[in-house]
Design a protein around this motif. Sequence first.
Motif, PDB file in Angstrom:
ATOM      1  N   CYS A 114     102.174  16.854  88.423  1.00  0.00           N
ATOM      2  CA  CYS A 114     102.807  18.079  88.335  1.00  0.00           C
ATOM      3  C   CYS A 114     103.351  18.106  89.663  1.00  0.00           C
ATOM      4  CB  CYS A 114     101.887  19.223  88.295  1.00  0.00           C
ATOM      5  SG  CYS A 114      99.940  18.870  89.833  1.00  0.00           S
ATOM      6  N   GLU A 119     104.878  25.108  85.024  1.00  0.00           N
ATOM      7  CA  GLU A 119     105.630  24.477  83.572  1.00  0.00           C
ATOM      8  C   GLU A 119     106.533  23.548  83.373  1.00  0.00           C
ATOM      9  OE1 GLU A 119     103.680  24.828  80.615  1.00  0.00           O
ATOM     10  OE2 GLU A 119     102.406  24.994  82.396  1.00  0.00           O
ATOM     11  N   LYS A 121     109.274  21.013  84.655  1.00  0.00           N
ATOM     12  CA  LYS A 121     108.944  19.157  83.729  1.00  0.00           C
ATOM     13  C   LYS A 121     110.518  18.705  85.167  1.00  0.00           C
ATOM     14  CE  LYS A 121     108.575  20.582  78.740  1.00  0.00           C
ATOM     15  NZ  LYS A 121     107.419  20.641  78.866  1.00  0.00           N
TER      16      LYS A 121
END
Length: 138
Positions: A114, A119, A121
């Motif tokens: 991550c 959030e 990418k």
Amino acid sequence: MANTKRRIVRAAGAPTPTGQYNQAVIVDKTMYISGFVGFDPATTTLVPGGVREQTEQTLKNIGEVLKAAGATYNNVVKTTVLLTDMNDYAVVNEVYGKYFSENKPARAAYQIGCLPAREAKVEIEAVAVLGNIVDGKL
């Protein structure tokens, strides 16, 4: 021993760092650009959409930092691309090719668990050499 000058780059058109780092640091003629994600500089939130839109914004943010130092994408000699899903590689590569179309920089790409912006990418960092670039091939 001679002094080496370090200059901090602050581009108004790129997102303000949210941690203990700078957008970029220049030492001599080399600019080290921190990793950027697809934050909208005005809101410091991720742009709506998916990996394509985030990659586009990420590269625009890097472009603002390059511009603040009097450089362009042509000055970039190395990038590192971090992806949360390697299945997004083709889309990222397609967008990337619009910004680095002729003399592409060296590049590494990795899938990671991550990113700090949960959030996000894609994150891209870059190294650029300032000044007039004269291209050649070996």
